[in-house]
Scaffold this motif. Structure first.
Motif, mmCIF file in Angstrom:
data_model
loop_
_atom_site.group_PDB
_atom_site.id
_atom_site.type_symbol
_atom_site.label_atom_id
_atom_site.label_comp_id
_atom_site.label_asym_id
_atom_site.label_seq_id
_atom_site.Cartn_x
_atom_site.Cartn_y
_atom_site.Cartn_z
ATOM 1 N N MET A 12 0.846 -1.191 0.000
ATOM 2 C CA MET A 12 0.000 0.000 0.000
ATOM 3 C C MET A 12 0.882 1.241 0.000
ATOM 4 S SD MET A 12 -3.411 -0.579 2.238
ATOM 5 C CE MET A 12 -4.008 0.956 1.518
ATOM 6 N N SER A 13 0.325 2.321 -0.534
ATOM 7 C CA SER A 13 1.066 3.570 -0.591
ATOM 8 C C SER A 13 0.074 4.727 -0.514
ATOM 9 C CB SER A 13 1.903 3.629 -1.878
ATOM 10 O OG SER A 13 2.715 4.790 -1.887
ATOM 11 N N GLN A 14 0.506 5.897 -0.949
ATOM 12 C CA GLN A 14 -0.362 7.068 -0.931
ATOM 13 C C GLN A 14 -0.018 7.969 -2.105
ATOM 14 O OE1 GLN A 14 0.499 8.859 2.842
ATOM 15 N NE2 GLN A 14 2.532 9.542 2.254
ATOM 16 N N ILE A 15 -1.014 8.706 -2.576
ATOM 17 C CA ILE A 15 -0.794 9.690 -3.631
ATOM 18 C C ILE A 15 -1.468 10.988 -3.210
ATOM 19 C CG2 ILE A 15 -0.618 7.990 -5.490
ATOM 20 C CD1 ILE A 15 -3.516 8.688 -6.224
ATOM 21 N N PHE A 16 -1.054 12.078 -3.834
ATOM 22 C CA PHE A 16 -1.639 13.388 -3.559
ATOM 23 C C PHE A 16 -2.255 13.930 -4.846
ATOM 24 C CE2 PHE A 16 1.513 12.735 -0.314
ATOM 25 C CZ PHE A 16 0.945 13.270 0.828
ATOM 26 N N ASP A 17 -3.490 14.421 -4.753
ATOM 27 C CA ASP A 17 -4.139 14.973 -5.937
ATOM 28 C C ASP A 17 -3.742 16.436 -6.131
ATOM 29 O OD1 ASP A 17 -5.568 16.397 -4.060
ATOM 30 O OD2 ASP A 17 -7.431 15.266 -4.315
ATOM 31 N N ASP A 18 -4.375 17.089 -7.107
ATOM 32 C CA ASP A 18 -4.022 18.473 -7.442
ATOM 33 C C ASP A 18 -4.299 19.444 -6.300
ATOM 34 O OD1 ASP A 18 -3.338 17.513 -9.912
ATOM 35 O OD2 ASP A 18 -5.282 17.983 -10.824
ATOM 36 N N GLN A 19 -5.234 19.079 -5.421
ATOM 37 C CA GLN A 19 -5.578 19.951 -4.303
ATOM 38 C C GLN A 19 -4.772 19.640 -3.045
ATOM 39 O OE1 GLN A 19 -9.777 19.302 -3.973
ATOM 40 N NE2 GLN A 19 -10.277 20.710 -5.651
ATOM 41 N N ILE A 21 -4.735 16.763 -1.437
ATOM 42 C CA ILE A 21 -5.398 15.789 -0.565
ATOM 43 C C ILE A 21 -4.731 14.428 -0.743
ATOM 44 C CG2 ILE A 21 -7.581 14.633 -0.034
ATOM 45 C CD1 ILE A 21 -9.023 17.110 -1.064
ATOM 46 N N ARG A 22 -4.465 13.772 0.374
ATOM 47 C CA ARG A 22 -3.786 12.471 0.348
ATOM 48 C C ARG A 22 -4.812 11.350 0.200
ATOM 49 N NH1 ARG A 22 -2.362 8.642 4.266
ATOM 50 N NH2 ARG A 22 -3.368 9.916 5.860
ATOM 51 N N TRP A 23 -4.534 10.403 -0.717
ATOM 52 C CA TRP A 23 -5.419 9.263 -0.950
ATOM 53 C C TRP A 23 -4.629 7.964 -0.803
ATOM 54 C CZ3 TRP A 23 -10.503 10.196 -1.453
ATOM 55 C CH2 TRP A 23 -10.896 11.480 -1.851
ATOM 56 N N PRO A 24 -5.168 6.988 -0.069
ATOM 57 C CA PRO A 24 -4.492 5.681 0.021
ATOM 58 C C PRO A 24 -4.698 4.880 -1.259
ATOM 59 C CG PRO A 24 -6.552 5.620 1.236
ATOM 60 C CD PRO A 24 -6.393 7.039 0.750
ATOM 61 N N VAL A 25 -3.676 4.149 -1.686
ATOM 62 C CA VAL A 25 -3.764 3.316 -2.887
ATOM 63 C C VAL A 25 -3.116 1.963 -2.607
ATOM 64 C CG1 VAL A 25 -3.795 5.255 -4.502
ATOM 65 C CG2 VAL A 25 -1.610 4.258 -3.824
ATOM 66 N N THR A 26 -3.479 0.974 -3.409
ATOM 67 C CA THR A 26 -2.922 -0.373 -3.294
ATOM 68 C C THR A 26 -2.408 -0.822 -4.650
ATOM 69 O OG1 THR A 26 -4.558 -0.888 -1.587
ATOM 70 C CG2 THR A 26 -3.356 -2.734 -2.543
ATOM 71 N N LYS A 27 -1.220 -1.407 -4.652
ATOM 72 C CA LYS A 27 -0.630 -1.928 -5.886
ATOM 73 C C LYS A 27 -1.005 -3.398 -6.038
ATOM 74 C CE LYS A 27 3.727 -1.886 -8.455
ATOM 75 N NZ LYS A 27 5.169 -1.535 -8.389
ATOM 76 N N ILE A 28 -1.440 -3.778 -7.238
ATOM 77 C CA ILE A 28 -1.809 -5.160 -7.538
ATOM 78 C C ILE A 28 -0.880 -5.670 -8.631
ATOM 79 C CG2 ILE A 28 -3.644 -6.690 -8.340
ATOM 80 C CD1 ILE A 28 -5.646 -4.631 -7.300
ATOM 81 N N LEU A 29 -0.111 -6.711 -8.323
ATOM 82 C CA LEU A 29 0.851 -7.272 -9.270
ATOM 83 C C LEU A 29 0.146 -8.281 -10.169
ATOM 84 C CD1 LEU A 29 3.719 -7.851 -6.688
ATOM 85 C CD2 LEU A 29 3.307 -5.828 -8.088
ATOM 86 N N THR A 30 0.274 -8.114 -11.484
ATOM 87 C CA THR A 30 -0.498 -8.934 -12.426
ATOM 88 C C THR A 30 0.380 -9.700 -13.411
ATOM 89 O OG1 THR A 30 -0.718 -7.076 -13.960
ATOM 90 C CG2 THR A 30 -2.440 -7.339 -12.296
ATOM 91 N N SER A 31 1.677 -9.818 -13.140
ATOM 92 C CA SER A 31 2.544 -10.538 -14.075
ATOM 93 C C SER A 31 2.188 -12.023 -14.089
ATOM 94 C CB SER A 31 4.011 -10.354 -13.682
ATOM 95 O OG SER A 31 4.234 -10.852 -12.387
ATOM 96 N N SER A 32 2.457 -12.686 -15.200
ATOM 97 C CA SER A 32 2.204 -14.129 -15.369
ATOM 98 C C SER A 32 0.733 -14.482 -15.220
ATOM 99 C CB SER A 32 3.033 -14.949 -14.367
ATOM 100 O OG SER A 32 4.396 -14.678 -14.498
ATOM 101 N N CYS A 33 -0.143 -13.715 -15.872
ATOM 102 C CA CYS A 33 -1.570 -14.048 -15.920
ATOM 103 C C CYS A 33 -1.907 -14.458 -17.355
ATOM 104 C CB CYS A 33 -2.427 -12.867 -15.482
ATOM 105 S SG CYS A 33 -4.198 -13.241 -15.450
ATOM 106 N N TYR A 34 -2.440 -15.677 -17.513
ATOM 107 C CA TYR A 34 -2.691 -16.241 -18.842
ATOM 108 C C TYR A 34 -4.146 -16.679 -18.979
ATOM 109 C CZ TYR A 34 2.415 -16.626 -19.302
ATOM 110 O OH TYR A 34 3.761 -16.366 -19.370
#
Length: 228
Positions: A12-19, A21-34
């Motif tokens: 999990m991490s965080q990003i900041f928008d133009d205003q 404001i901090r938003w929490p985000v989650t990274k989803i790893l999708t390598s090797s999907c067939y």
């Protein structure tokens, strides 16, 4: 927009928008999907895509047989079906000259996927898409009613020193002479399928997605990401 992929929960991490404001985000790893197989309504009674995910060293022979038939040389740990609703008309089944099913076409994306193809999230999702994510929640072990169901517990006074986290009465007397089904009691908590809807895609890479907010399960857990 129609899309589907398997992934595993990353950090999990965080990003900041133009205003600012901090938003929490989650990274989803999708390598090797067939794309491994396709279930059709005529043959199997329902419409679904069988996906394989996560490269490993050793797999069982039945799984190896499925992968070999699909032409996938990478050993994969998970095989999971993504079932499509009957009302969905954005996905078409592709057949070869012999009439055998060999792929899917997503009309809204102008994308054709053949059995054995690796799925690239960049071809399916874009920033701003709303997705539905399903996974297995973290197991909490055997939990009491206060933690599991949010009970208030008993009074702390009048000599009831051992009733603070007790469930209280669970039924009546001779009538009905049993505990009703579905009664909220202590028991194993977590480890259940959880689905979160309307999560926004904020970044897409060749082998990962970043979505807003939280997703179910522990880090490394299997996730289904769909947008239909």
């Amino acid at each position: 927009m129609t899309g589907f992929i398997l992934g595993e929960k990353g950090e999990m991490s965080q990003i900041f928008d133009d205003q600012g404001i901090r938003w929490p985000v989650t990274k989803i790893l999708t390598s090797s999907c067939y794309l491994i197989d396709i279930k059709t309504k005529d043959k199997d009674g329902y419409f679904a895509a069988l996906l394989g995910f996560k490269a490993v060293k050793n797999i069982k022979k039945p799984v190896l047989g499925k992968l070999t038939k699909a032409g996938v040389k990478t050993p994969l740990r998970f095989l999971k079906e993504i079932r499509f609703p009957d009302s969905l008309d954005d996905i078409l089944v592709l057949k070869n000259e012999e009439g055998k099913v060999n792929g899917l076409e997503i009309k809204s994306l102008n994308l054709k996927l053949k059995i054995g193809d690796q799925i690239n999230p960049k071809l399916i999702f874009k920033v701003g898409d709303k997705v539905k994510i399903s996974g297995k929640s973290k197991g909490k072990g055997f939990a009491g009613v206060v933690k599991r169901h949010g009970f208030a517990g008993g009074p702390r006074t009048h000599g009831q020193s051992d009733r603070e986290r007790a469930p209280g009465s669970i039924g009546q007397t001779t009538t009905p002479g049993r505990v009703y089904k579905g009664k909220r009691m202590a028991g194993r908590m977590g480890g259940e399928r959880v689905t979160l809807k309307n999560l926004k895609v904020v970044e897409v890479g060749d082998d990962y997605l970043v979505v807003s907010g939280l997703v179910p399960g522990a880090k490394g857990g299997l996730l289904e990401v769909v947008s239909f």
